[in-house]
Structures are given as C-alpha cells and as structure tokens.
Write an enzyme that holds these catalytic residues in place. Sequence first.
Site, mmCIF file in Angstrom:
data_model
loop_
_atom_site.group_PDB
_atom_site.id
_atom_site.type_symbol
_atom_site.label_atom_id
_atom_site.label_comp_id
_atom_site.label_asym_id
_atom_site.label_seq_id
_atom_site.Cartn_x
_atom_site.Cartn_y
_atom_site.Cartn_z
ATOM 1 N N TYR A 125 0.852 -1.184 0.000
ATOM 2 C CA TYR A 125 0.000 0.000 0.000
ATOM 3 C C TYR A 125 0.890 1.237 0.000
ATOM 4 O O TYR A 125 1.893 1.303 0.720
ATOM 5 C CB TYR A 125 -0.912 0.032 1.226
ATOM 6 C CG TYR A 125 -1.660 1.345 1.371
ATOM 7 C CD1 TYR A 125 -2.876 1.545 0.731
ATOM 8 C CD2 TYR A 125 -1.116 2.394 2.107
ATOM 9 C CE1 TYR A 125 -3.546 2.753 0.835
ATOM 10 C CE2 TYR A 125 -1.783 3.609 2.212
ATOM 11 C CZ TYR A 125 -2.994 3.780 1.567
ATOM 12 O OH TYR A 125 -3.648 4.986 1.658
ATOM 13 N N GLU B 40 -3.527 7.511 -3.846
ATOM 14 C CA GLU B 40 -3.490 6.197 -3.208
ATOM 15 C C GLU B 40 -3.261 5.121 -4.255
ATOM 16 O O GLU B 40 -3.907 5.123 -5.311
ATOM 17 C CB GLU B 40 -4.809 5.949 -2.463
ATOM 18 C CG GLU B 40 -4.836 4.708 -1.609
ATOM 19 C CD GLU B 40 -6.126 4.602 -0.816
ATOM 20 O OE1 GLU B 40 -6.095 4.853 0.395
ATOM 21 O OE2 GLU B 40 -7.171 4.287 -1.419
#
Length: 386
Positions: A109, A197
């Site tokens: 991530y 993101e």
Amino acid sequence: MKIHEYQAKALFSQAGIPVPKGGIAGNAEDAAQVAETLGAYPVVVKAQIHAGGRGKGGGVKLASSKEAVMSLAGDIIGMNLVTHQTGPGGQRVQNVLVEQGLDIEKELYLGMVPDRATAKIVIMASKAGGMDIEKVAEETPEKIIKVSVDPLVGIHPYHCREAAFGLDLPASVIRPFQQLVSNLYKLFIANDCSLVEINPLVVTRDEGLVALDAKVNFDDNALFRHKEIMELRDLDEEDPLEVEASKYNLNYINLDGNVGNMVNGAGLAMATMDIIKLAGAEPANFLDVGGGASAEMVENGFRIILSDENVKGILINIFGGILRCDVLAEGVVQAAQKTGINVPVVVRMEGTNVEEGRRILAESGLNLITAVDLKDAAQKVAELVA
C-alpha cells in the site's frame, strides 16, 4: 473532486509511475477489442465508479478468453454496483477498464495525504496492500509506515528510503520504489491533490513495480488553477442536487434525513445538524449559503432543498452578519412564490436587520413558524416531521 481509476492511471503514466497496459470500454464489444490488443490472457475487467470496494461488490473480474471478457463486461456495464462507499443505492457502471493480468509476488500500500495539524504531506506505506487500509489503521496501526514531508522543503531521497526500508523490499526494487515515491509526491503537489493512493502497489515476480489500482482526489478550492483536471469531472458520478448547487456556489451535501436546513456559515451548519439530531430528527442536507449570499442564492438554495423528495420540513437558521436577515427573508419569499412550499418551515433569525427580516416574512402571507432560539427551532421542526 474525484476522478476514475483509468483517469488517475493516465496521470500516473505521465508522471513516470508504472501502470498495467489497458484501455477503457463502454460496451462488451469494445472491451473484447481492448483485451485482444493486450496480447495475452488472463485480463482483468474492472468497473469504473467513484467508490472503493468494487471487487467485493462484484465489479472486478478475471477473464481468460475473449468470450469471457465480452460476457463479464456485458454483466458489469449497466449494473448498479453496491459497495461500502456507495451506500445502499449503489452506483450505475457506465464503463469498464480492461487491463493485462500480472504475475504478482507481493502487494503493498502507498498513499499520500495532507496533515492539517502539522501542515505537512504524509507518505503512508504498508506491507498490508490490497486490503481495506482503514481497517488496517484501526486494528493494526503499527503496520503503517508514516513519513512526513515539509512542502516548503520538498521531498528528498531520505524520505523515500525511510518508506522503502520498512517494507522489506528486495534490494533490486528499493531504488525504483524511491523513484516512484518521488514521482508520486511531485504529482501530488503539482495537481493540488487532497489524496493519492495506490492499493495495491504490486511487486511482480520479475521484480517490477506496478500501480495495480489508482485513486486521486483533488482540492476543490484549487481547481481554478487546473482547467485540464476540471475536464476529467464526471457529473454522472455525483449527486444531481450537489451538481445543481455547485452552479450557484452553494456548499450543499445531500444526506439521508428528512429535515432540510439552510444556514449561513459551515460551523453553524454543523451545529444545526447536531441539534436537529439531538431533537430526535435527521438532517436531509448540509447547506451553507455563505456570509455574502444574495437573495438569488438563498432562493436557489431553497429550491434545491425542496427538490429532495425526502424533505418533510425545513429549518432556516441565520445569524445575520454579512448576510443580513432582510436579504435572507427576501430570498425565502421569492423561493416560496416561485416554487411553492408544501412542507412546514421553521425560521430562527438573529442579527443584522432581524426586525426587518421578520417583518418581510410576516407580511408575505406564508405559513412560517418562528422560533425564539436554535433549540426551540430544532424541537419544533422535529415534532412537525415525526
């Protein structure tokens, strides 16, 4: 402002961030053509909506043939996709992104957000990629690496190394990862983003780095500097009433309750919604008409509130300062005359020209209910919609 995954990946590609090969399609035939150009199967068919959780909702599928792509794309395009971010009403899918399948070794991530408390940009990285990062932050916050960057100084190699070394990356991937983080930061700053993101950022078996997913949000207050970003806006993904309100520079957010409210000032609007709930009712919207609103803006705000079929009563809470009470009253009267009011309206006004405002409302012939203070107003409107 939000954009679609395929649009975010186009920005990533321009910024030097690796993304899978793929293309957008609005029907099954075009999806199959895109898949054929990728040269090999399997491919991934991904619904394009402004919400996360698409995979769990059935909007991301793996296809091993041209026929499978056509079948899956036909099922996904036009479906009403429900995820934890769309709410129970879901969102209609109009396009799919067809991408090459990758041989994945590891999922990571990577994200960036502004931290208002420190006035810095926070780089967030985690080995728990491909998961709900909010759940990871809540249950295992130690799994998230945070690196703060002062925007006045900018990003430096040591910021990137700090993020990289906490991810247990293969040695051959560390330098490309540092470059990717640097490129992502530059994209964030250059486009006035409020969020970027990548979840997941994958390490492939041949030790490549690829942004398998992409999410980019922009600061609405900075969009006047980015005409090219404004062109990416998809109005079909936004609430129709919110789109209408934006035409008149009204700060409006549609909610699920039945008490419409019109307030001047964001803080006062939040307090008004709180006291509506305290009185036992539910707010149907957030609407801040602002301190410098004109009678026309008030009229448009009133019309938008009345356009919501769930609204059973309206609470107007105005503290007259820059927005005088008489101006508000004129706007309410104009709106009532043009749109017709078929729900009870409770008005609480204080401040500049309040007596004149009350006179205008009293002489209008409208069936309005006055309140002595905010608590009284909330209790009255809650009783009326019960």
